[in-house]
Structure formats: structure tokens, C-alpha cells
Design an enzyme around this catalytic site. Structure first.
Site, mmCIF file in Angstrom:
data_model
loop_
_atom_site.group_PDB
_atom_site.id
_atom_site.type_symbol
_atom_site.label_atom_id
_atom_site.label_comp_id
_atom_site.label_asym_id
_atom_site.label_seq_id
_atom_site.Cartn_x
_atom_site.Cartn_y
_atom_site.Cartn_z
ATOM 1 N N GLY A 192 -6.106 -11.983 -17.448
ATOM 2 C CA GLY A 192 -6.558 -10.528 -16.756
ATOM 3 C C GLY A 192 -7.292 -9.469 -17.527
ATOM 4 O O GLY A 192 -6.430 -9.050 -18.659
ATOM 5 N N GLU A 251 -0.628 -4.074 -11.831
ATOM 6 C CA GLU A 251 -0.178 -4.144 -10.274
ATOM 7 C C GLU A 251 0.679 -5.471 -10.195
ATOM 8 O O GLU A 251 1.187 -5.588 -9.093
ATOM 9 C CB GLU A 251 -1.347 -4.042 -9.671
ATOM 10 C CG GLU A 251 -1.445 -3.966 -8.029
ATOM 11 C CD GLU A 251 -2.702 -4.081 -7.179
ATOM 12 O OE1 GLU A 251 -3.822 -4.007 -8.042
ATOM 13 O OE2 GLU A 251 -2.399 -4.400 -6.127
ATOM 14 N N ARG A 309 -0.051 8.576 1.008
ATOM 15 C CA ARG A 309 -0.911 7.709 1.928
ATOM 16 C C ARG A 309 -0.179 7.025 2.861
ATOM 17 O O ARG A 309 -0.888 6.830 4.097
ATOM 18 C CB ARG A 309 -1.302 6.410 0.927
ATOM 19 C CG ARG A 309 -2.209 7.142 -0.191
ATOM 20 C CD ARG A 309 -2.477 6.051 -1.222
ATOM 21 N NE ARG A 309 -3.685 6.698 -2.240
ATOM 22 C CZ ARG A 309 -4.270 6.037 -3.265
ATOM 23 N NH1 ARG A 309 -3.577 5.007 -3.502
ATOM 24 N NH2 ARG A 309 -5.038 6.728 -3.881
ATOM 25 N N GLY A 352 -4.396 -5.338 -18.581
ATOM 26 C CA GLY A 352 -4.787 -6.421 -19.437
ATOM 27 C C GLY A 352 -5.636 -6.037 -20.519
ATOM 28 O O GLY A 352 -5.437 -6.755 -21.880
ATOM 29 N N SER A 374 -12.345 7.626 -1.589
ATOM 30 C CA SER A 374 -11.437 8.254 -2.224
ATOM 31 C C SER A 374 -10.422 8.994 -1.585
ATOM 32 O O SER A 374 -10.682 9.887 -0.751
ATOM 33 C CB SER A 374 -11.793 8.786 -3.490
ATOM 34 O OG SER A 374 -10.964 9.640 -4.243
ATOM 35 N N ARG A 434 2.930 3.726 -3.522
ATOM 36 C CA ARG A 434 2.266 4.411 -4.824
ATOM 37 C C ARG A 434 1.567 5.685 -4.223
ATOM 38 O O ARG A 434 0.878 5.519 -3.491
ATOM 39 C CB ARG A 434 1.408 3.475 -5.456
ATOM 40 C CG ARG A 434 0.751 3.884 -6.921
ATOM 41 C CD ARG A 434 -0.128 2.725 -7.199
ATOM 42 N NE ARG A 434 -1.101 2.323 -6.392
ATOM 43 C CZ ARG A 434 -2.244 3.036 -6.313
ATOM 44 N NH1 ARG A 434 -2.330 4.240 -6.743
ATOM 45 N NH2 ARG A 434 -3.329 2.629 -5.628
ATOM 46 N N GLY A 476 -8.231 -6.064 -16.447
ATOM 47 C CA GLY A 476 -8.247 -4.961 -15.849
ATOM 48 C C GLY A 476 -7.584 -3.775 -16.898
ATOM 49 O O GLY A 476 -7.543 -3.984 -17.848
ATOM 50 N N LEU A 477 -7.448 -2.641 -16.129
ATOM 51 C CA LEU A 477 -6.797 -1.585 -17.113
ATOM 52 C C LEU A 477 -5.458 -2.120 -17.837
ATOM 53 O O LEU A 477 -5.391 -1.878 -19.118
ATOM 54 C CB LEU A 477 -6.325 -0.461 -16.339
ATOM 55 C CG LEU A 477 -7.669 0.307 -15.707
ATOM 56 C CD1 LEU A 477 -7.184 1.544 -15.122
ATOM 57 C CD2 LEU A 477 -8.530 0.810 -16.793
ATOM 58 N N HIS A 527 -4.681 -1.973 0.614
ATOM 59 C CA HIS A 527 -5.398 -1.315 -0.570
ATOM 60 C C HIS A 527 -4.767 -1.918 -1.872
ATOM 61 O O HIS A 527 -5.204 -2.250 -3.106
ATOM 62 C CB HIS A 527 -5.394 0.188 -0.629
ATOM 63 C CG HIS A 527 -6.042 0.620 -1.732
ATOM 64 N ND1 HIS A 527 -7.004 0.639 -2.131
ATOM 65 C CD2 HIS A 527 -5.399 1.853 -2.545
ATOM 66 C CE1 HIS A 527 -7.332 1.281 -3.200
ATOM 67 N NE2 HIS A 527 -6.345 1.957 -3.733
#
Lengths: 253, 646
Positions: free
Chosen positions: B41, B433, B338, B46, B285, B443, B43-44, B409
Site C-alpha cells: 500500500g 487506516e 461526525r 505506506g 468535506s 474518528r 497511501g499516506l 467513509h
């Protein structure tokens, strides 16, 4: 307000089983597509129909489906990302098409982006260009406090305009020379407009441009086709900056 | 039980991380050169981990299913990233960020982990700025902040509505720099299909080359899984189409315990579902709630007219509008967390006040901010989001309020990890995540980016050394070992099995069915009866899938249907485990709402006496019930109170 239903559409699409295959167009029909569906949802529906008919579904690249990952890459009715402004293919909606219309779908056509299958192309060349210098050489840790370098608001905004590039390749696909100048220029401006990025600015422009040439992308002849089709509205003024940056770099050699 | 040693260091909260760093082992530069690490992975989590580990001198192999690491779904995060910089002088601090995150997570996360997250948050901002992330700035040239849900201070850093994109590009640049330097081998369009365990330790992975279909073996001294969340189990979610839980699920089936699977986040501000041809949902957002006011009509008859299209929102006077978040939660108003905002929207819609044709939408109105600040200001703040909304819905949000509804989400649950981010399998790590560790039951906005980068830049590069220090004498992994042989065979057989079913229905048919079951019974509100039913229904659909799915194309070619089939097959199992976990947790907390556990005024009611634990599920084999273990959560610094945003 309920969206209109497109009762019948003809989908003329490029089929090519692999890189070695010659490829050809095939035409399929599809019924009852909501104008509120996205273009890729239409392709999902078509693919599920093809599976039921024992045919191989059409391969196309897509992922986030919200216009930011840069994966989708279709040439629709002669336009990169289709008939709408400032969007990627995944944001294109079927309300932009007419009842009974024949929609032509092709992959990005560029020597540097060979077809993998159907509408999927290999954009590894973009990776190589960025690996040639599209970064600021800092390690993790040992950096100064974020507020120690004030940056004028306008400069950051301009950097951000350029940094919005999603690396989709529409600029290359739209260009008659298959030039990657807008892509390279966007990275050069993104980093070059920031004081952190100035340190390596000359070297960056030089190595990215030479890598781009090496990979077989064409030259820029200012037709502005890239700017028109860029889903993120990246301006060709960045190309002018790249040219300046590149020339200064060459002159100082 | 020793296997669940969370390894939280002793000592005062504020000193735990620094004490731990001093205590753990370090690998010498000469030895780092001999060690190999696989990162799955990009993403941020990895990308930042792969880059940082390679900079340290380890040999890294990184994998992603996309055609470029830059396309990982972190790219889609819009609003921002939190940090306790206190640049606004509004009395923010590491402690306050810690408290907000613990409270936001409804007291179902570890104090030690969350404090560390808050502690390194400031380093992240420094790092990103040095990399050239163009964060929004004030006219004086210093960094700007915005507010986000669940906090009373302004601590969110942002790059327009594209913060995730810019942070990921920063990490991607760092990754590219190491690829160019030869310290990272990057494998794009490769999907991890199994993890290989030898003598109890993670030693490699099996992948499928998505272009050639070739099954390949890769060995290493440690494996880091940074494969994101499993929100796509719901079919419709804000996740990317390819986001999946399979890498984490293979780890689970090889012995890594899976924690809190029922904790998934439902984001309140998404574009509502439209018709039955939809493939995914688009997030708007959370930052929009800074300047947008949420409302529905006070009168049901008026809502009815809206649904029929007889009137528009502009026809409804101020007095007829119910700003229900401001009414119910006066102190946080539109900026409640949320889970609270999502449930409040569902409550109004279920009660008959929904405003779109389907009755499943509420308004998010910018009229008031435009009047107060001017259109230019709103355009500068949210221009790209407004454009996105208009392209999808054909409605101009500068003129008419947006219509929004909650959607799946993010998954707070994930692979269990200790303080070092190691799973219950030695040498197997899980970050971002994909793990369960920092967000508890809910979160807070702008915290996912913070956690992904904290794990990748500043936590894992330290903690992995503690394990690898004892691996320096271990030679390069032999991928001809019988364990690799067996794993490859199992992967190949599963692909053959899928092809050989030769059924009558495409993957999507089953996938949509699963999604509907999950949304109906394991969605925003859950109860024992529904969850029991869900487990039964999932089993039925899974059985049908394995009898009747139809995969066309070839195994040894690019074949997106085959990829999807494998992921969906795992989603059935993940969905079932989520339902089991939700059934076990008979309390309401964060994103998990049980109808059986509510306060008199209809708010979620936590049960600290019985459920102050992390559920940890252990795989017992195909067709067998998993075993539940519990990690008790210990709160030494925070007093557990019923969360209130009133």
C-alpha cells in the site's frame, strides 16, 4: 428534479486484448441509462451486460470516482475526459449526451503511453519523469518549524494551482505532439514557487525535461490543447516558467 | 494473556513515547543494509513508511494495486490535517488534541497511542512544509488554520479542499526520491493475495501481477501492511472503487487478530444516493460545516412538498427552518463530531423531514456565509468542492443549498497492533487506516491524515528497529521454502475455483446484495435481531456467490472482474465479522449505535462497566466461529464521561 432517461445509446469502443494485439473498434448498444448516472457507471452497466452475454468486459482504469486520483483516462468523442469542462471522466455525467447518440471511446493515444488492454494504458513514463527530480530532497525528521519560512500568499496560491495536477495524462493525449510539457511544468512550478523548492530548481527542470525527451514525449508547439483539456485547469503559463527555468539552468551550466 | 500485550510503556503519559524510544533497540547502518522490508500500500501510511525506512538504509519493496503510488485513496481526503501547533493562540496544546481525540473516539482507544499521535502531530506539519506541501497561508505568509468537528480550537491545516492530495504528493515525492536512489523497488499494479509465515514470523507475501496475471513471491525480514480500510463492504461508500480489505483479511486468516470491526465511520456530508445505477458516493468535506448551516423544514407538510418538487428551499422562510444541530447541540452546533451529525440527519429523515425525492437528504446551506463573508471568500475556501457538487448534481450550491446525507467513509476497526504497531504475528506490522489503534469508536475529522503520516514518518521507523535488531543474523528469505510454495498454491487454486464456478451472475449482483444487507442491518443503527439476521443473510449470499458467480476473461491477463471477485469474496467474511462484533458490543459508542442502548433524550449510551475493551477476533478456520479475546482499556489520565456536545 428527476433526471431524463436515455432509452438507447450506441457505444463504439476500442477493444485490444493486450499490448501485442492490433486492436479494433466494436459497437454495443445500451438501454435506459439515467442522465444522473456517471459515464463510468454507464460502462459498469454495459460491462455487466457483456458478462451475461459471455463477452469479455471492457477494461478501463478508474478508482476514486471523484476526480482526484487521476486514474481514469478516456478519450470520448474526440476529447480527453469527454464533452464537459474541468472534469475527469469519472465526473462526466450522462446528461451531457443525447438520445440515440453514438459515443466513441478510445484510450489515450501516445507512443509513451502504450495500451495494456482495451482502454487501459501504461503511464509509467510519468513516474520516471517525477523520479528524475520532481521532489525536494529532504529526509524525514530534522526539518525546521513550519512557520519559520513565511511564504507570500500569492506564491503559495500559484504553487497550489500547479500542484493540483492529478497526473492523468490528458495533456499528453490532447496534444498533437504527445508532449508532456504541461505535466512537467506543473511540477516545476509547484516546487519552484516555494522557497523550499528553489534550492534544487535548476537541477530539477534540467533533469525532468531531459527524462521527458528520453522517454519519447514530443515537443511543445503552443497549441494550448493541453490547457483546454486539463481537468484541473492548469495554465500553460507554467510552461513559460518551465522554459525560463530550463534556459537559466542550461545557461549556467 | 501474553499475546495481547499492548506494550504501552510505564510512566507518566507525556513521557511514555520518549521513554519507549530510549528503551527500544536500534539497528546499525551496516545491518540495515542487510535487511529487507515489504510495504503493502502506498497511501499516506505506506508511502511515508517506505520512504522513511529506505532513507534509514533498509531495502524496501513497495506494492500498490494502482498504476501509480500517487493514486492511493488518501489522495481524496479533502478538509485537512490536525496538529497541536497552537499557531492561532487559542490555547491549543498536545494535551488538548489528545483529549479531543480520546473523547471524539468515545473512550474506546488507548491513552498511550493517542497521546503519541498528538505529540508527533507537530513534526508532521514541519515535515510536510519542508517537502513543499502548499498549505493555505495568511497574507502575512504564515500558515492558516480552519476548524473541524469535535474541537473548540482551530488546529486544522489545509491545502484548499485537496489536503490529502497534497500530503500524499509530499510522501510520494519522498518515495520517488528513494526509488530513484535505488533503495525502494516499486511494484505497481500488483495486489497482495497472501502473507507468508515461516516459523511463526512474517517472511513475505504472494502477489498477483494485475497486468500479466502472474503469481509472484516476495521475501523479506518484515512485512508492513498499509492497505487502508474495509468501508467498501457496504458496496456504496466514499472509498475508491479498488479500496478493499483483502490484504488485512489474509493477515487475519494467517493469525493476526482483528479488532473492533464494527467501528466504521459514517460521514454526515455526502451527496445523497441517486437512483439504482450508482457505483459510489461522493464526500463533501467536513470543513463545509464551518460555513454551512444544516437544516430541514420544521413542518412535515412542507418537507412533503419539497420531496414532490412542488416548492424549492428558497420558498421556505427563516421561521420555517429547523437548524436541528444548532438546536440540539448549542455549544458545538454544526461542528459536532461526525457520528453525532450523521445520526441527527438520519433521525430527521426517518421522522419524515427529508428534503429530496427519496426523503433521504438534509440541506447544508451557505446562504448565510455568503451574505456575511461574500461569495469570493466562500469560493476561495471551497471552490473545488462546489464545482464537484455542481458537476454531479447539476445544482449550483452558491444559489441553492447542498443536499447531503450520511455515507460510509472510514473504518476505525482493523488489524490489532501493539504500541510498536506490530500485529499478533511477529514481523507483521499494520499502519494507517488498516490498523485499529488510534480512533476508538469514532474518528475526528482531519485525524486520518495525521495518523497515517504519524505511523509512517515517525512511529514505525523507530519501532520496527526493535524487532529487526534481532533479525540481523537472519539471511535473505528463501522464497522457494515450502511455506511460499503452499501459499502460492492456495492463491492459484482460489483463482481457478472462481473461474470454474462458471455461474450465471456477475460479481456486482452479489456485491450489491451484500452492501444492502450491511447498510440495512449493520449500518447507522443496529440491534440484536437485525444483526443476527444479517449474519444469516450474509452466509446465504456468500453461498450463492460461490455457486453462481460468473467470471469472464482470462486469468493470465488484465482482468478487473477477477480482481473484484477476490475482494468481494473477502468482503462477505469481513461483513460477517462486523456483524458478530456489533452483536457482541451491546452498547452505543461513537459510530456504533445499538438501539438497545440509548439515553432518555435519544443520544448514544455507552456502557463503560461492560464494554471498556478492544474486541480482538481470532480466526479459527473456514466455517468455524472466530474466538473473541478482549484487551481491557486502562484510563490513567482521562475520566470517562458520557460524551456531550450540548
Amino acid at each position: 428534479m428527476a433526471d431524463k432517461i436515455l432509452k438507447k445509446l450506441n457505444i463504439k469502443v476500442w477493444r485490444q486484448n493486450n499490448a501485442a494485439d492490433k486492436g479494433r473498434f466494436e459497437t454495443y448498444t445500451i438501454d435506459n441509462i439515467s442522465g444522473g448516472s456517471s459515464f463510468l457507471e454507464m460502462l459498469d452497466i454495459l460491462n455487466n451486460k457483456l458478462i451475461l452475454e459471455d463477452k469479455d468486459p471492457i477494461a478501463f482504469d478508474h478508482d476514486c470516482r471523484e476526480g482526484i486520483c487521476g486514474t481514469c483516462s478516456l478519450f470520448i468523442n474526440g476529447r480527453a475526459h469527454g464533452p464537459d469542462e474541468d472534469i475527469t471522466t469519472c465526473q462526466l455525467h450522462m446528461r451531457k449526451f443525447k438520445e440515440g447518440e453514438t459515443i466513441t471511446i478510445e484510450p489515450w493515444r501516445a507512443a509513451s503511453f502504450p495500451v495494456i488492454k482495451d482502454l487501459v494504458v501504461d503511464r509509467t513514463a510519468f513516474e520516471k519523469i517525477l523520479q528524475a527530480g520532481g521532489f525536494i530532497s529532504v529526509r524525514t525528521g530534522g526539518v525546521p518549524d513550519a512557520n519559520s519560512i513565511p511564504i507570500p500568499y500569492e506564491d503559495v496560491e500559484e504553487s497550489m494551482d500547479a500542484a493540483s495536477c492529478i497526473g492523468c495524462g490528458a495533456c499528453v493525449a490532447a496534444c498533437k505532439n504527445s508532449s508532456a510539457m504541461l505535466f512537467v511544468a506543473a511540477k516545476v512550478s509547484h516546487l519552484g514557487k516555494l522557497p523550499q523548492g528553489r534550492v534544487e530548481a535548476k537541477q530539477r527542470a534540467r533533469s525532468m525535461v531531459s527524462k521527458m525527451d528520453e522517454l519519447g514525449f514530443g515537443g511543445c508547439t503552443n497549441t494550448r490543447a493541453c490547457e483546454v483539456e486539463c481537468p484541473k485547469n492548469i495554465s500553460i503559463t507554467h510552461i513559460a516558467r518551465l522554459n525560463r527555468e530550463y534556459l537559466t539552468a542550461r545557461l549556467s551550466e | 494473556m501474553s499475546i495481547l500485550d499492548s506494550k504501552i510503556p510505564q510512566g507518566p503519559l507525556a513521557e511514555k513515547w520518549s521513554r519507549h524510544k530510549t528503551a527500544i533497540k536500534v539497528v546499525s547502518p551496516a545491518n540495515k543494509r542487510k535487511l529487507e522490508i515489504i510495504v503493502v500500500g502506498t497511501g499516506l501510511g505506506g508511502a511515508s513508511a517506505a520512504a522513511s525506512l529506505a532513507e534509514l538504509g533498509y531495502n524496501v519493496k513497495a506494492f500498490c494495486y494502482q498504476d501509480s503510488p500517487r493514486r492511493a485513496h488518501s489522495i481524496a481526503a479533502q478538509g485537512g490535517i490536525n496538529a497541536a501547533k497552537n499557531y492561532q493562540n487559542d490555547n491549543d496544546s498536545v494535551y488538548r488534541l489528545f483529549i479531543d481525540t480520546i473523547k471524539g473516539g468515545d473512550y474506546r482507544s488507548r491513552e498511550g497511542n493517542v497521546y503519541r499521535l498528538a505529540e508527533v502531530s507537530n513534526n508532521i506539519i514541519d515535515q510536510c512544509v519542508a517537502q513543499g506541501v502548499p498549505f493555505g497561508r495568511e497574507y502575512g505568509g504564515l500558515l492558516a488554520n480552519r476548524s473541524f468537528g469535535g474541537a473548540l480550537v482551530s488546529r486544522t491545516f489545509y491545502a484548499r479542499g485537496q489536503t490529502g492530495q497534497q500530503l500524499l504528493l509530499g510522501a510520494y515525492h519522498a518515495l520517488n526520491r528513494q526509488i530513484a536512489a535505488g533503495s525502494i523497488e516499486m511494484y505497481t499494479r500488483h495486489e497482495m493475495l497472501d502473507v507468508v509465515i515461516i516459523d511463526g514470523k512474517a517472511r513475505g507475501i504472494i502477489t498477483r501481477d494485475l497486468v500479466s496475471g502472474k503469481i509472484k513471491r516476495f521475501g523479506a525480514h518484515a512485512v508492513v501492511v498499509a492497505s487502508g480500510g474495509y468501508g467498501n463492504v457496504f458496496f456504496l461508500s466514499t472509498n475508491a472503487m479498488g479500496s478493499n480489505g483483502s490484504a488485512a483479511w489474509q493477515c487475519y486468516k494467517k493469525g493476526a487478530w482483528f479488532s473492533n470491526p464494527c467501528f466504521v465511520q459514517i460521514h454526515p456530508t455526502c451527496i445523497p444516493v441517486h437512483g439504482d445505477q450508482q457505483s459510489k458516493l461522493t464526500l463533501m468535506s467536513e470543513s463545509l460545516r464551518n460555513d454551512g448551516r444544516v437544516w430541514v423544514p420544521k413542518d412535515k407538510a412542507v418537507a412533503e412538498k419539497l420531496r414532490k418538487g412542488e416548492i424549492g428551499p428558497g420558498d421556505i422562510s427563516e421561521e420555517e427552518r429547523d437548524f436541528y444541530l444548532e438546536r440540539r447541540y448549542p455549544s458545538y452546533g454544526n461542528l459536532v463530531p461526525r457520528d453525532v451529525a450523521s445520526r441527527a440527519a438520519k433521525e430527521r429523515c426517518d421522522a419524515g423531514y427529508g428534503v429530496n425525492a427519496e426523503g433521504k437528504a438534509v440541506y447544508l446551506d451557505f446562504k448565510y456565509s455568503i451574505e456575511r463573508l461574500g461569495k469570493n471568500v466562500i469560493e476561495a475556501r471551497y471552490g473545488n468542492l462546489f464545482q464537484m457538487y455542481e458537476k454531479i448534481t447539476d445544482v449550483d450550491p452558491y444559489k441553492e443549498p447542498m443536499m447531503i446525507y450520511p455515507a460510509i467513509h472510514y473504518s476505525m476497526g482493523g488489524t490489532w497492533v501493539d504500541y510498536n504497531l506490530m500485529t499478533t504475528i511477529p514481523g507483521l506490522y499494520s499502519i494507517g487506516e488498516a490498523n485499529f489503534s488510534d480512533h476508538g469508536a469514532n474518528r475526528l475529522g482531519a485525524s486520518a491524515l495525521m495518523q497515517g503520516l504519524a505511523d509512517g514518518y515517525f512511529v514505525l521507523p523507530y519501532t520496527i528497529g526493535d524487532y529487526l535488531a534481532s533479525e540481523i543474523m537472519v539471511p535473505k528469505t528463501d522464497t522457494k521454502a515450502p511455506e511460499f510454495e503452499a501459499a502460492e498454491k492456495a492463491v492459484t487454486q482460489r483463482i481457478e475455483k472462481l473461474f470454474n464456478i462458471k455461474g450465471t451472475k456477475p460479481v456486482d449482483y452479489f456485491y450489491k446484495k451484500l452492501g444492502q444487507i450491511m447498510w440495512d442491518y449493520v449500518g447507522m443503527s443496529r440491534n440484536a435481531e437485525g444483526l443476527t439476521k444479517a449474519i444469516k443473510l450474509i452466509k446465504e449470499v456468500r453461498e450463492e456467490f460461490w455457486k453462481d458467480v460468473k467470471i469472464t476473461g482470462e486469468p493470465n491477463n488484465l482482468n478487473p472482474e477477477l480482481e473484484k471477485a477476490g475482494r468481494v469474496a473477502d468482503f462477505f467474511d469481513i461483513g460477517e465479522l462486523m456483524a458478530r462484533d456489533a452483536l457482541d458490543r451491546n452498547e452505543s459508542c461513537g459510530g456504533h449505535f445499538r438501539d438497545e442502548s440509548v439515553t432518555d433524550d435519544g443520544e448514544a449510551k455507552r456502557d463503560d462497566e461492560n464494554f471498556t475493551y478492544v474486541s480482538c477476533w481470532e480466526w479459527k478456520g473456514e466455517g468455524l466461529e472466530p474466538a473473541l479475546h478482549k484487551e481491557e482499556l486502562v484510563f490513567e489520565n482521562v475520566k470517562l464521561t458520557q460524551r456531550s456536545y450540548k
